[in-house]
Design a protein around this motif. Structure first.
Motif, PDB file in Angstrom:
ATOM      1  N   ARG A 268      59.403  -2.803  23.095  1.00  0.00           N
ATOM      2  CA  ARG A 268      60.285  -3.297  22.026  1.00  0.00           C
ATOM      3  C   ARG A 268      61.529  -3.958  22.598  1.00  0.00           C
ATOM      4  N   ASP A 269      62.065  -3.375  23.673  1.00  0.00           N
ATOM      5  CA  ASP A 269      63.320  -3.883  24.226  1.00  0.00           C
ATOM      6  C   ASP A 269      63.135  -5.097  25.134  1.00  0.00           C
ATOM      7  N   GLY A 270      61.932  -5.582  25.217  1.00  0.00           N
ATOM      8  CA  GLY A 270      61.706  -6.826  25.956  1.00  0.00           C
ATOM      9  C   GLY A 270      61.643  -6.658  27.456  1.00  0.00           C
ATOM     10  N   LEU A 271      61.272  -5.473  27.934  1.00  0.00           N
ATOM     11  CA  LEU A 271      61.231  -5.238  29.379  1.00  0.00           C
ATOM     12  C   LEU A 271      59.895  -5.625  29.996  1.00  0.00           C
ATOM     13  N   HIS A 272      58.933  -5.986  29.161  1.00  0.00           N
ATOM     14  CA  HIS A 272      57.606  -6.296  29.707  1.00  0.00           C
ATOM     15  C   HIS A 272      57.130  -7.664  29.209  1.00  0.00           C
ATOM     16  N   ALA A 273      56.266  -8.252  30.012  1.00  0.00           N
ATOM     17  CA  ALA A 273      55.805  -9.607  29.711  1.00  0.00           C
ATOM     18  C   ALA A 273      54.810  -9.611  28.543  1.00  0.00           C
ATOM     19  N   ASP A 274      54.752 -10.753  27.862  1.00  0.00           N
ATOM     20  CA  ASP A 274      53.757 -10.933  26.804  1.00  0.00           C
ATOM     21  C   ASP A 274      52.375 -10.597  27.356  1.00  0.00           C
ATOM     22  N   GLY A 275      51.615  -9.807  26.614  1.00  0.00           N
ATOM     23  CA  GLY A 275      50.230  -9.538  26.997  1.00  0.00           C
ATOM     24  C   GLY A 275      50.059  -8.519  28.101  1.00  0.00           C
ATOM     25  N   SER A 276      51.154  -7.978  28.634  1.00  0.00           N
ATOM     26  CA  SER A 276      50.996  -7.056  29.766  1.00  0.00           C
ATOM     27  C   SER A 276      50.549  -5.661  29.323  1.00  0.00           C
ATOM     28  N   MET A 277      50.789  -5.313  28.080  1.00  0.00           N
ATOM     29  CA  MET A 277      50.370  -4.001  27.575  1.00  0.00           C
ATOM     30  C   MET A 277      50.332  -4.040  26.054  1.00  0.00           C
ATOM     31  N   VAL A 278      49.588  -3.119  25.490  1.00  0.00           N
ATOM     32  CA  VAL A 278      49.525  -2.999  24.026  1.00  0.00           C
ATOM     33  C   VAL A 278      49.636  -1.530  23.654  1.00  0.00           C
ATOM     34  N   LEU A 279      50.008  -1.293  22.390  1.00  0.00           N
ATOM     35  CA  LEU A 279      49.933   0.067  21.860  1.00  0.00           C
ATOM     36  C   LEU A 279      48.592   0.191  21.155  1.00  0.00           C
ATOM     37  N   ARG A 280      47.870   1.281  21.461  1.00  0.00           N
ATOM     38  CA  ARG A 280      46.567   1.496  20.824  1.00  0.00           C
ATOM     39  C   ARG A 280      46.558   2.810  20.066  1.00  0.00           C
ATOM     40  N   ALA A 281      45.854   2.844  18.944  1.00  0.00           N
ATOM     41  CA  ALA A 281      45.623   4.116  18.260  1.00  0.00           C
ATOM     42  C   ALA A 281      44.652   4.911  19.107  1.00  0.00           C
ATOM     43  N   LYS A 282      44.843   6.230  19.144  1.00  0.00           N
ATOM     44  CA  LYS A 282      43.963   7.083  19.944  1.00  0.00           C
ATOM     45  C   LYS A 282      42.991   7.774  18.996  1.00  0.00           C
ATOM     46  N   ILE A 283      41.784   7.233  18.928  1.00  0.00           N
ATOM     47  CA  ILE A 283      40.840   7.783  17.946  1.00  0.00           C
ATOM     48  C   ILE A 283      39.583   8.303  18.643  1.00  0.00           C
ATOM     49  N   ASP A 284      38.669   7.415  19.001  1.00  0.00           N
ATOM     50  CA  ASP A 284      37.397   7.887  19.545  1.00  0.00           C
ATOM     51  C   ASP A 284      36.690   6.740  20.246  1.00  0.00           C
ATOM     52  N   MET A 285      36.700   6.772  21.579  1.00  0.00           N
ATOM     53  CA  MET A 285      36.092   5.676  22.339  1.00  0.00           C
ATOM     54  C   MET A 285      34.566   5.688  22.254  1.00  0.00           C
ATOM     55  N   ALA A 286      33.997   6.747  21.664  1.00  0.00           N
ATOM     56  CA  ALA A 286      32.537   6.798  21.551  1.00  0.00           C
ATOM     57  C   ALA A 286      32.073   6.554  20.117  1.00  0.00           C
ATOM     58  N   SER A 287      33.016   6.230  19.228  1.00  0.00           N
ATOM     59  CA  SER A 287      32.643   6.061  17.825  1.00  0.00           C
ATOM     60  C   SER A 287      31.563   4.988  17.663  1.00  0.00           C
ATOM     61  N   PRO A 288      30.572   5.239  16.807  1.00  0.00           N
ATOM     62  CA  PRO A 288      29.576   4.186  16.533  1.00  0.00           C
ATOM     63  C   PRO A 288      30.239   2.956  15.889  1.00  0.00           C
ATOM     64  N   ASN A 289      31.378   3.147  15.236  1.00  0.00           N
ATOM     65  CA  ASN A 289      32.127   2.011  14.678  1.00  0.00           C
ATOM     66  C   ASN A 289      33.116   1.531  15.747  1.00  0.00           C
ATOM     67  N   ILE A 290      32.835   0.353  16.283  1.00  0.00           N
ATOM     68  CA  ILE A 290      33.639  -0.154  17.404  1.00  0.00           C
ATOM     69  C   ILE A 290      35.108  -0.313  17.012  1.00  0.00           C
ATOM     70  N   ASN A 291      35.369  -0.518  15.722  1.00  0.00           N
ATOM     71  CA  ASN A 291      36.748  -0.654  15.251  1.00  0.00           C
ATOM     72  C   ASN A 291      37.551   0.633  15.396  1.00  0.00           C
ATOM     73  N   LEU A 292      36.849   1.743  15.608  1.00  0.00           N
ATOM     74  CA  LEU A 292      37.556   3.014  15.786  1.00  0.00           C
ATOM     75  C   LEU A 292      37.735   3.354  17.269  1.00  0.00           C
ATOM     76  N   ARG A 293      37.258   2.487  18.165  1.00  0.00           N
ATOM     77  CA  ARG A 293      37.427   2.751  19.604  1.00  0.00           C
ATOM     78  C   ARG A 293      38.835   2.306  20.029  1.00  0.00           C
ATOM     79  N   ASP A 294      39.777   3.100  19.616  1.00  0.00           N
ATOM     80  CA  ASP A 294      41.181   2.914  19.993  1.00  0.00           C
ATOM     81  C   ASP A 294      41.681   1.480  19.754  1.00  0.00           C
TER      82      ASP A 294
END
Ligand code: ATP
Ligand code: MG
Length: 597
Positions: free
Chosen positions: A195-221
């Motif tokens: 938020r404070d602008g210390l990192h470059a565009d595209g260098s990291m994202v915030l992801r929801a932590k749900i289930d990387m094995a979910s059959p619904n790919i939209n729920l894989r974090d």
């Protein structure tokens, strides 16, 4: 005119559809009864301090202001505003402006204007329900920190390629990111640095932590926040991180206390995340129950039309059309300029219902609705679109002199006597349609050819004597003689029988105009089907400009005024270019379906 008719009350009862069924069941079950509303969008505390919601249901139309609205959006607008109207609810107009790059004030203004033009109003209970998703950025940020604190979100520093590879596919579960096990404290610190602008565009994202094995790919974090240094049309440079659409949209709905969030089918797989997110934020006390629910319906597609803002923008940017409001464009601005009425578009939208599959509608459906609307409203007039001169060689003998003007008239509308009569007159030279003369008549041709008699509509019967030609053999004038005592409406007018009647305009009083004859923009019914480059099927003859002549009554036509030119179809005075001294008319559509082969 129908342009002014609001979309309230007067329309016939609609056929039921599955969305009406859902709302009716919810109303019966009292799902949304006694739900407090804070009077404006807000979090759980804001609404808890409010009054019982005066709206029985809340819906929304949520365009992204990155282009002009098109006919597909009209479907969604009429569906959402129509359901709100029919069930004592309110429909919000929400600009889904969470993406800073492509959004502009010009689009915001154009969208508001066209929703109103279609006849809808977001003002209700003394409140304007026009909202901007970007006004919720503070809440979205707070909600993200909340998820992080509960261990439900993490900052991922994998490259986009790594993230894609580790997401897996339909047959393979995903692989956890090495950053997935960071503590909430580490994540919070990292997210604040983002938020404070210390990192470059595209260098990291915030992801929801749900289930990387979910059959619904939209729920894989799924990613929920990204870094993007871009100036936002509303929030300027306040933020360098922006929420992802799939994260922002459910929150927007919940803050506005939407009850039924209706979207198109491609969002079906997003629904589990929509529910997951809102449930988590409700557990945390940030959002209040009952939460909005998402329902999907099939997109509307029209034959010969493209409904993708990106592709329409390409047509504009590459100047294949004159702009977003080119009368050939399927944008609402283009359709308005072309002469389509709001009522005809609403009817098309209503009649196409709501179902669980994407539908293709034949373009003629819109024209049928348009003709039904205009038949009763459009003044009649005569126009000669492709003119050739007609000389009445015995005019002075029959009427006393060449200078005589023989008055004629006709009603402005056959069923509206109260609209009065239009006046025009015969003279020795008239304009007629070039196709109304044939030197050698084809079989079954009843119009002008040497020796044949026809009636000049509302005028006299004439007998064709031949034509004049220039040095190249092109016909420059048709000649005929007047048969005395045959004027329409006079005794004995019918004593001479003719098989043909032709339209005409007196050369002495004709209003010259620019006539813009439009045809479909593409030569294929599904221009972008199967990934085809739609530019390869542009119709080179989609716009033809000709010089035409109109009845004198048309001299006072106002921009946007619509007429039925007898035998030719419906026309409108162009809302931008028409002037009293330089009239410009657009052909809206023919009297019959000219699209069918
Ligand atoms: P485009 O692909 O043209 O940009 P979009 O769906 O991305 O369209 P939005 O501004 O996000 O455009 O759309 C606003 C609303 O209009 C959404 O709820 C969307 O589902 C709906 N909508 C867009 N196109 C159609 C269509 N052809 N039929 C029905 N609804 C549509
Ligand atoms: Mg979109």
């Amino acid at each position: 005119m129908s342009d002014k008719a609001p979309a309230t009350g007067t329309e016939p009862v609609k056929p039921s559809n599955f969305l009406r069924g859902i709302i009716e069941r919810d109303l019966e079950a009292g799902t949304y009864d006694r739900r407090p509303f804070g009077g404006s969008p807000g979090d759980a505390a804001h609404h808890a301090a409010g009054q019982p919601d005066p709206a029985r249901v809340r819906l929304r139309f949520p365009p992204e202001p990155n282009g002009y609205l098109h006919v597909g959006h009209a479907k969604s607008i009429c569906l959402n505003f129509g359901l709100a109207r029919d069930y004592g609810g309110v429909c919000h107009l929400r600009f889904d402006d969470t993406n800073p790059e492509k959004e502009e004030q010009e689009y915001v203004d154009a969208i508001s204007e066209m929703v109103q033009w279609l006849g809808w109003d977001w003002n209700a209970h003394g409140v304007s329900h026009q909202f901007y998703a970007s006004d919720y950025f503070d809440f979205m940020y707070r909600a993200a920190e909340h998820l992080i604190e509960r261990g439900l979100a993490y900052v991922d520093e994998q490259t986009p390629e790594q993230m894609r590879a580790n997401r897996g596919d339909f047959t393979t579960p995903g692989t956890d990111s090495p950053f997935r096990s960071r503590t909430p404290e580490q994540n919070l610190a990292r997210f604040r640095e983002m938020r404070d602008g210390l990192h470059a565009d595209g260098s990291m994202v915030l992801r929801a932590k749900i289930d990387m094995a979910s059959p619904n790919i939209n729920l894989r974090d799924p990613a929920i926040y990204r870094i993007r240094r871009a100036t936002h049309h509303n929030t300027g440079d306040t933020w360098c991180i922006y929420p992802m659409y799939t994260y922002a949209h459910p929150i927007e709905d919940a803050l506005e206390r939407i009850t039924h969030s209706i979207c198109t089918l491609e969002f079906e797989d997003q629904r589990p995340f929509y529910d997951w997110l809102l449930e988590r934020l409700a557990e945390g006390g940030l959002l209040a129950h009952p939460l909005p629910r998402q329902y999907e319906f099939g997109r509307l597609n029209l034959s010969y039309v493209i409904t993708s803002k990106r592709k329409l923008k390409q047509l504009v940017d590459e100047q294949h059309v004159s702009g977003w409001d080119d009368p050939r464009m399927p944008t609402l601005a283009g359709m308005r300029r072309r002469g389509y009425t709001p009522a005809s578009i609403r009817k098309m939208a209503d009649d196409s219902g709501a179902s669980k599959t994407n539908i293709w509608l034949d373009y003629s459906v819109l024209d049928i609705a348009l003709r039904a609307d205009l038949e009763d409203q459009a003044k009649r007039a005569m126009a000669v679109i492709d003119p050739v001169k007609l000389k009445l060689t015995n005019y002075a003998e029959v009427f006393g002199s060449q200078a005589h003007r023989e008055p004629c008239g006709a009603p402005f509308h056959p069923h509206h006597a109260e609209w009065g009569q239009r006046a025009f007159s015969l003279g020795p030279e008239l304009w007629i349609e070039r196709e109304d003369f044939a030197e050698v008549p084809p079989k079954g041709y009843f119009r002008l050819f040497p020796g044949n008699k026809v009636r000049l509509k509302y005028g006299v019967i004439i007998e064709c004597t031949g034509c004049e030609k220039d040095a190249d053999g092109a016909i420059t004038a048709v000649t005929a003689t007047v048969i005395p005592d045959t004027k329409s409406g006079t005794p004995g007018a019918d004593s001479v029988k003719v098989k043909g009647t032709i339209t005409w305009v007196g050369a002495h009083e004709a209003v010259a105009c620019e006539m813009r004859l439009f045809d479909r923009l593409f030569t294929e019914a599904q221009p972008d089907a199967g990934g085809r480059d739609f530019l390869t099927v542009l119709n080179p003859k989609s716009k033809q400009v000709v010089r035409s002549y109109l009845e004198p009554a048309l001299a006072t036509a106002q921009p946007d005024e619509k007429f039925q030119f007898e035998r030719h179809g419906y026309f409108v005075a162009d809302r931008l270019d028409h002037r009293a001294d330089t009239p410009v008319f657009n052909r809206i559509t023919g009297l019959k379906d000219g699209w069918a082969k």
